[in-house]
Enzyme design. Structure first.
Site, mmCIF file in Angstrom:
data_model
loop_
_atom_site.group_PDB
_atom_site.id
_atom_site.type_symbol
_atom_site.label_atom_id
_atom_site.label_comp_id
_atom_site.label_asym_id
_atom_site.label_seq_id
_atom_site.Cartn_x
_atom_site.Cartn_y
_atom_site.Cartn_z
ATOM 1 C CB THR A 108 0.611 1.039 4.860
ATOM 2 O OG1 THR A 108 1.523 1.354 5.914
ATOM 3 C CG2 THR A 108 0.600 2.177 3.854
ATOM 4 C CB THR A 148 -0.928 0.065 1.235
ATOM 5 O OG1 THR A 148 -1.605 -1.161 1.391
ATOM 6 C CG2 THR A 148 -1.943 1.178 1.120
ATOM 7 N N GLY A 187 -4.926 -4.714 6.828
ATOM 8 C CA GLY A 187 -6.180 -4.001 6.622
ATOM 9 C C GLY A 187 -7.312 -4.478 7.504
ATOM 10 N N GLY A 226 -9.480 -5.024 1.330
ATOM 11 C CA GLY A 226 -8.818 -4.592 2.554
ATOM 12 C C GLY A 226 -9.386 -3.278 3.032
ATOM 13 C CG ASP A 227 -6.735 -0.912 5.379
ATOM 14 O OD1 ASP A 227 -6.248 -1.595 4.460
ATOM 15 O OD2 ASP A 227 -6.033 -0.231 6.148
HETATM 16 N N1 GLY Z 1 -3.644 -2.121 4.042
HETATM 17 C C1 GLY Z 1 -3.717 -2.799 2.834
HETATM 18 C C2 GLY Z 1 -4.512 -4.044 2.895
HETATM 19 O O1 GLY Z 1 -4.654 -4.654 3.959
HETATM 20 O O2 GLY Z 1 -5.020 -4.430 1.857
#
Ligand code: GLY
Length: 375
Positions: free
Chosen positions: A273, A222, A276, A252-253
């Site tokens: 990052t 990320t 997530g 993800g987040d």
């Molecule tokens: N933070 C990126 C993910 O978990 O996809």
């Protein structure tokens, strides 16, 4: 005319000086410098990959974004121009083209963006075939009445708007790394016991990190990039290929407003990052911005979110032998004044950094840490 006391006058004129100084070193054109009276110090921050990759050019993400922003480009456009460099660089295996694929070997990307002054936002999830999902997120923001489009239909949306669709976003390196993972893991990926599977996946990932196939910080990958200009306009963007070898369709987040990114123009911005799922459970970026709204400094607001994540991590499979989270999460935070911080659950050896660009130029600064040692 409102009365200005001496302290306010000094603060305001100091800010004007900063703006003028900020505009000079990175001025891209010979246009006139515009002095804007503001109490905001222009700054762009991002995850550390924002000051590493140049995609064959001469400038990093934060440098490009700061230069464009201080030359008068809309803050979000400047930030997206910055992250496009990382999305297009095949060497960053956590973002865009060459991002590590899902369990089926397909690169699925997530992104979102928020425009503080316009109070607009857009996101895409699990999009395939587009190298710059941040631009598709912006298109969702600008061309639809919605905030999030996901899956095959996100690709169709992008195709309809004229984005070039590539058959495969893998590079030889990401394909090779995926093949190595596939040969190591149980082909019955979906029906294995989740606890066993999580442990096996962690062991495989540790082995692959040791073998140099993937970067230890890029398992969840990320880039998040946030900026504030001299007028106090706050924007942010987050873009990712997500967790390496994820279950296909996993979001993800990063594409979720409030999780991977949140911007409130009167307060500031936060993005993330790292793992997530931990962030999705706490909607930490929203929490951080609301903490800043209550007066917290970016660092303290970030620490509040990290403590919340630690408190919510109770599943045995997510705990190390010290009873602490066995993963990492990082936040990049700035307020409207231009104060900023980068925070992380762990920074083994104090070596994890984030990227900053302001009137002093691009650099990396250390992430503030909540917990000692390794995840
Ligand atoms: N933070 C990126 C993910 O978990 O996809």
């Amino acid at each position: 005319m409102p009365r200005v006391n001496r302290r306010d006058f000094i603060a305001t004129t100091a800010a004007v000086g900063v703006v003028a100084a900020a505009a000079r070193p990175f001025a891209a054109s010979s246009g006139p410098e515009v002095l804007v009276q503001s109490s905001s110090r222009p700054v762009v921050i991002s995850s550390d990959n924002g000051n590493r990759y140049k995609n064959g050019g001469t400038k990093t993400c934060v440098q490009t974004a700061f230069e464009q922003m201080t030359a008068g480009t809309d803050v979000l456009d400047a930030l997206i121009a910055g992250v496009n460099i990382v999305e297009l660089d095949p060497l960053d295996t956590s973002v865009g083209y060459g991002g590590l694929p899902n369990a089926d070997g397909v690169v699925q990307l997530d992104a979102c963006c928020m425009h503080g002054p316009k109070k607009k936002a857009g996101g895409v999830g699990a999009i395939e075939g587009v190298k710059t999902p941040s631009l598709v997120a912006k298109a969702v923001m600008e061309h639809t009445d919605n905030h999030l489009i996901a899956g095959k239909d996100a690709t169709a949306f992008a195709r309809n708007l004229g984005f070039e669709i590539f058959a495969d976003l893998n590079t030889p390196a990401s394909r090779k790394a995926w093949l190595a993972w596939k040969t190591e893991t149980d082909p019955l990926h979906y029906i294995k016991d989740p606890v066993e599977r999580a442990a096996a996946e962690r062991a495989v990932i540790a082995k692959m990190v040791a073998a140099g196939f993937i970067n230890e910080n890029h398992v969840w990958g990320t880039i998040n990039c946030n900026g504030v200009n001299a007028a106090g306009d706050v924007c942010g963007v987050t873009t990712t290929s997500g967790m390496a070898w994820k279950i296909p369709g996993r979001l993800g987040d990063s594409p979720i407003l409030g999780a991977g990114l949140y911007v409130a123009n009167d307060v500031g911005a936060a993005g993330s990052t790292g793992r997530g799922e931990a962030n999705l459970f706490t909607l930490s970026s929203f929490l951080i911005v609301e903490e800043m709204r209550r007066g917290a400094h970016p660092k303290d607001a970030g620490m509040t979110a990290l403590k919340r994540i630690q408190g919510n991590t109770v599943d045995q499979r997510l705990l190390n032998d010290r009873g602490l989270p066995n993963f990492n999460v990082n936040f990049y935070i700035l307020n409207k004044k231009g104060d900023y911080a980068g925070v992380t659950l762990y920074s083994p050896g104090g070596r994890l950094t984030f990227a900053v660009c302001d009137q002093n130029g691009p650099r990396n600064e250390k992430l503030e840490t909540l917990l000692e040692g390794n995840p």
